[in-house]
Design a protein around this motif. Structure first.
Motif, PDB file in Angstrom:
ATOM      1  N   THR A 195       0.856  -1.179   0.000  1.00 21.80           N
ATOM      2  CA  THR A 195       0.000   0.000   0.000  1.00 21.80           C
ATOM      3  C   THR A 195       0.897   1.236   0.000  1.00 21.80           C
ATOM      4  O   THR A 195       2.060   1.164   0.414  1.00 21.80           O
ATOM      5  CB  THR A 195      -0.926   0.052   1.219  1.00 21.80           C
ATOM      6  OG1 THR A 195      -0.114   0.057   2.419  1.00 21.80           O
ATOM      7  CG2 THR A 195      -1.863  -1.152   1.247  1.00 21.80           C
ATOM      8  N   GLN A 196       0.345   2.357  -0.476  1.00 23.33           N
ATOM      9  CA  GLN A 196       1.140   3.578  -0.560  1.00 23.33           C
ATOM     10  C   GLN A 196       0.241   4.762  -0.231  1.00 23.33           C
ATOM     11  O   GLN A 196      -0.903   4.831  -0.690  1.00 23.33           O
ATOM     12  CB  GLN A 196       1.738   3.701  -1.969  1.00 23.33           C
ATOM     13  CG  GLN A 196       2.947   4.614  -2.075  1.00 23.33           C
ATOM     14  CD  GLN A 196       2.564   6.049  -2.382  1.00 23.33           C
ATOM     15  OE1 GLN A 196       1.519   6.304  -2.975  1.00 23.33           O
ATOM     16  NE2 GLN A 196       3.395   6.978  -1.950  1.00 23.33           N
ATOM     17  N   THR A 197       0.737   5.686   0.572  1.00 21.47           N
ATOM     18  CA  THR A 197      -0.100   6.734   1.164  1.00 21.47           C
ATOM     19  C   THR A 197      -0.789   7.614   0.131  1.00 21.47           C
ATOM     20  O   THR A 197      -1.988   7.864   0.213  1.00 21.47           O
ATOM     21  CB  THR A 197       0.748   7.594   2.116  1.00 21.47           C
ATOM     22  OG1 THR A 197       1.228   6.768   3.183  1.00 21.47           O
ATOM     23  CG2 THR A 197      -0.082   8.731   2.700  1.00 21.47           C
ATOM     24  N   PHE A 198      -0.054   8.117  -0.857  1.00 22.10           N
ATOM     25  CA  PHE A 198      -0.677   8.999  -1.846  1.00 22.10           C
ATOM     26  C   PHE A 198      -1.693   8.229  -2.688  1.00 22.10           C
ATOM     27  O   PHE A 198      -2.768   8.742  -3.024  1.00 22.10           O
ATOM     28  CB  PHE A 198       0.385   9.642  -2.732  1.00 22.10           C
ATOM     29  CG  PHE A 198      -0.159  10.640  -3.718  1.00 22.10           C
ATOM     30  CD1 PHE A 198      -0.963  11.688  -3.292  1.00 22.10           C
ATOM     31  CD2 PHE A 198       0.127  10.531  -5.069  1.00 22.10           C
ATOM     32  CE1 PHE A 198      -1.472  12.620  -4.202  1.00 22.10           C
ATOM     33  CE2 PHE A 198      -0.364  11.459  -5.981  1.00 22.10           C
ATOM     34  CZ  PHE A 198      -1.173  12.495  -5.545  1.00 22.10           C
ATOM     35  N   ALA A 199      -1.349   6.967  -3.023  1.00 15.63           N
ATOM     36  CA  ALA A 199      -2.285   6.141  -3.786  1.00 15.63           C
ATOM     37  C   ALA A 199      -3.590   5.956  -3.012  1.00 15.63           C
ATOM     38  O   ALA A 199      -4.685   6.084  -3.570  1.00 15.63           O
ATOM     39  CB  ALA A 199      -1.648   4.783  -4.084  1.00 15.63           C
ATOM     40  N   GLN A 200      -3.482   5.670  -1.723  1.00 14.05           N
ATOM     41  CA  GLN A 200      -4.678   5.465  -0.912  1.00 14.05           C
ATOM     42  C   GLN A 200      -5.492   6.751  -0.792  1.00 14.05           C
ATOM     43  O   GLN A 200      -6.723   6.736  -0.827  1.00 14.05           O
ATOM     44  CB  GLN A 200      -4.289   4.967   0.488  1.00 14.05           C
ATOM     45  CG  GLN A 200      -5.458   4.428   1.289  1.00 14.05           C
ATOM     46  CD  GLN A 200      -6.162   3.274   0.593  1.00 14.05           C
ATOM     47  OE1 GLN A 200      -5.516   2.313   0.167  1.00 14.05           O
ATOM     48  NE2 GLN A 200      -7.478   3.389   0.437  1.00 14.05           N
ATOM     49  N   ALA A 201      -4.812   7.879  -0.662  1.00 11.98           N
ATOM     50  CA  ALA A 201      -5.516   9.163  -0.559  1.00 11.98           C
ATOM     51  C   ALA A 201      -6.300   9.444  -1.832  1.00 11.98           C
ATOM     52  O   ALA A 201      -7.444   9.916  -1.784  1.00 11.98           O
ATOM     53  CB  ALA A 201      -4.505  10.279  -0.303  1.00 11.98           C
ATOM     54  N   ARG A 202      -5.701   9.150  -3.008  1.00 14.05           N
ATOM     55  CA  ARG A 202      -6.403   9.393  -4.256  1.00 14.05           C
ATOM     56  C   ARG A 202      -7.581   8.453  -4.427  1.00 14.05           C
ATOM     57  O   ARG A 202      -8.632   8.826  -4.942  1.00 14.05           O
ATOM     58  CB  ARG A 202      -5.441   9.235  -5.453  1.00 14.05           C
ATOM     59  CG  ARG A 202      -4.278  10.199  -5.478  1.00 14.05           C
ATOM     60  CD  ARG A 202      -4.680  11.643  -5.212  1.00 14.05           C
ATOM     61  NE  ARG A 202      -5.790  12.046  -6.067  1.00 14.05           N
ATOM     62  CZ  ARG A 202      -6.771  12.830  -5.658  1.00 14.05           C
ATOM     63  NH1 ARG A 202      -6.818  13.295  -4.420  1.00 14.05           N
ATOM     64  NH2 ARG A 202      -7.744  13.174  -6.482  1.00 14.05           N
ATOM     65  N   LYS A 203      -7.441   7.211  -3.973  1.00 13.66           N
ATOM     66  CA  LYS A 203      -8.546   6.247  -4.059  1.00 13.66           C
ATOM     67  C   LYS A 203      -9.694   6.678  -3.146  1.00 13.66           C
ATOM     68  O   LYS A 203     -10.874   6.508  -3.492  1.00 13.66           O
ATOM     69  CB  LYS A 203      -8.061   4.855  -3.713  1.00 13.66           C
ATOM     70  CG  LYS A 203      -7.125   4.259  -4.761  1.00 13.66           C
ATOM     71  CD  LYS A 203      -6.622   2.888  -4.353  1.00 13.66           C
ATOM     72  CE  LYS A 203      -5.688   2.326  -5.419  1.00 13.66           C
ATOM     73  NZ  LYS A 203      -5.171   0.973  -5.059  1.00 13.66           N
ATOM     74  N   ASN A 204      -9.362   7.237  -1.999  1.00 12.99           N
ATOM     75  CA  ASN A 204     -10.406   7.691  -1.074  1.00 12.99           C
ATOM     76  C   ASN A 204     -11.178   8.879  -1.635  1.00 12.99           C
ATOM     77  O   ASN A 204     -12.338   9.092  -1.291  1.00 12.99           O
ATOM     78  CB  ASN A 204      -9.776   8.073   0.273  1.00 12.99           C
ATOM     79  CG  ASN A 204      -9.247   6.877   1.021  1.00 12.99           C
ATOM     80  OD1 ASN A 204      -9.636   5.733   0.747  1.00 12.99           O
ATOM     81  ND2 ASN A 204      -8.351   7.102   1.960  1.00 12.99           N
ATOM     82  N   GLU A 205     -10.514   9.667  -2.481  1.00 15.46           N
ATOM     83  CA  GLU A 205     -11.173  10.837  -3.070  1.00 15.46           C
ATOM     84  C   GLU A 205     -12.103  10.450  -4.214  1.00 15.46           C
ATOM     85  O   GLU A 205     -12.957  11.215  -4.624  1.00 15.46           O
ATOM     86  CB  GLU A 205     -10.122  11.819  -3.597  1.00 15.46           C
ATOM     87  CG  GLU A 205      -9.404  12.587  -2.512  1.00 15.46           C
ATOM     88  CD  GLU A 205     -10.280  13.647  -1.862  1.00 15.46           C
ATOM     89  OE1 GLU A 205     -11.024  14.332  -2.595  1.00 15.46           O
ATOM     90  OE2 GLU A 205     -10.229  13.775  -0.639  1.00 15.46           O
ATOM     91  N   SER A 206     -11.875   9.261  -4.777  1.00 18.82           N
ATOM     92  CA  SER A 206     -12.654   8.836  -5.952  1.00 18.82           C
ATOM     93  C   SER A 206     -14.102   8.505  -5.587  1.00 18.82           C
ATOM     94  O   SER A 206     -14.401   8.112  -4.488  1.00 18.82           O
ATOM     95  CB  SER A 206     -12.001   7.623  -6.597  1.00 18.82           C
ATOM     96  OG  SER A 206     -10.678   7.932  -6.985  1.00 18.82           O
TER      97      SER A 206
END
Length: 403
Positions: free
Chosen positions: A392-403
């Protein structure tokens, strides 16, 4: 004498003219000789590459005559005395605007003697005292760069070149956002993890004293004593549009949009929180120099990557600590670039400064595209990489949460 020129907004003729899809050309003077001639370096940018070309003054004149207002709809030339803008509409009609520049001592050009010794045409020029560089011990009061600090001087100028490269896009985005308002808003820049703030002060000086652009700059850092020191330095240098505050990048937010977000050597996931802030606040441009990418490195194990029952194709990259560390850092920044593309940014990964001076030499430059169209392909590619690595990667997870 032309000091610099920027050509942008390419037409359909660009591929025929250059043999590739050039999106922007940046020309800068390298040296002026005693006989009145000059030498230039041109950077020709595609979406993913940069090509370099050397030119004489005559060759530059021919180049601009051939491409300004034709191959490229926009051209901005700067001489010692004026800024000339050439604009062409879709019907081919050309407009030429000239604006006199205030004389501030920064327009002197480098000289070239009978030998081949040349002085690079830095945006902050040696021989012209810059208050914050004098206070920080990089320059003497007479503007001479201290020999031991020359690498820092080069680094500051290199970063300012990257800032200068995105300014046209940032100013255009701000103008569009301010359309219909009585008074345009100043450009707003946020620097996360500003530290001792060489580059924050450099950006303030460059925008205010050289480009004469109205701006507000905020530097954020966790260390209260460093923040207090920077605020005192800003006050002593008369930087009324620059302030520093104590804060955690992960939780920072004042509800305002940022035009440029800088994150320079913000450690590990602090870079991710800064990138997420930039995307959520619709920053027109992002300049990020990542540092200490530990997050993936801690998760990767050549025996358990993806599925433990299947031999990982990444195993040779993960068996040795040094290779694993470098691979994790590159994978981290590749994921950041991909998710920025997915968020509607044009992303370029560049060398910040020569690796012999610092190993932290990678810079991610992202400019928000008109309309902010997302690139689902970039996300799909990044998702596949995450899945293959089993991380997992922090920026990737943040972008997925915004989707």
């Amino acid at each position: 004498m032309i000091l610099s020129a920027t050509l942008s907004k390419p037409t359909a003729a660009v591929r025929e003219a250059f043999g590739r899809d050039i999106v922007r050309v940046k020309v800068k003077i390298r040296a002026a000789s005693t006989d009145g001639g000059a030498a230039y370096t041109a950077e020709l940018f595609t979406k993913t590459q940069v090509f370099h070309q050397k030119m004489t003054a005559a060759e530059l004149d021919s180049f601009l005559s051939a491409h300004a207002g034709t191959t490229f709809r926009s051209c901005v030339e700067r001489t010692e005395r004026e800024e000339i803008t050439i604009l062409a509409n879709k019907k081919g009609r050309t407009t030429r605007l000239a604006k006199p520049l205030p004389h501030d001592g920064q327009q002197a050009v480098p000289t070239e003697n009978a030998g081949e010794n040349r002085t690079k045409a830095y945006l902050l020029r040696e021989g012209v005292p810059v208050p914050f560089l004098v206070r920080l011990g990089v320059m003497t009061a007479q503007g001479k760069v201290i020999a031991a600090k020359y690498d820092k001087f080069r680094q500051v100028n290199r970063f300012l070149e990257y800032v200068d490269d995105v300014l046209d896009d940032v100013i255009a985005a701000r103008a569009q956002a301010d359309s219909g308002t009585e008074r345009p808003n100043p450009l707003r820049i946020v620097d996360f993890g500003s530290g001792k703030s060489y580059l924050t002060f450099a950006v303030q000086y460059f925008l205010t004293e050289i480009r004469h652009i109205d701006c507000e700059i905020t530097g954020l850092d966790l260390k209260g004593d460093v923040v207090a020191w920077c605020n005192a330095l800003a006050e002593s240098c008369g930087c009324k549009n620059l302030r520093f505050a104590v804060g955690d990048i992960a939780h920072y937010g004042d509800g305002r949009e940022a035009d440029i977000v800088m994150t320079l050597h913000a450690c590990d996931t602090a870079t991710d929180y800064a990138l997420d802030y930039a995307v959520r606040h619709h920053a027109a441009a992002i300049l990020s120099v990542p540092c200490c990418q530990h997050e993936l490195n801690a998760q990767l194990d050549y025996r358990t990557v993806a599925r433990p029952e299947v031999a990982s194709p990444f195993a040779p990259l993960l068996k040795h600590g040094l290779l694993k560390e470098r691979f994790a850092a590159l994978a981290t920044d590749a994921l950041r670039a991909a998710y920025l593309e997915d968020a509607g940014y044009k992303v370029t990964v560049l060398e910040f400064i020569d690796e012999s001076h610092t190993p932290k030499n990678l810079l991610i430059r992202a400019v928000r595209k008109a309309g902010g169209t997302a690139r689902s392909l970039a996300r799909a590619e990044a998702d596949r990489l995450l899945d293959a690595l089993g991380v997992t990667q922090t920026f990737a997870q943040a972008r997925k949460n915004e989707s």
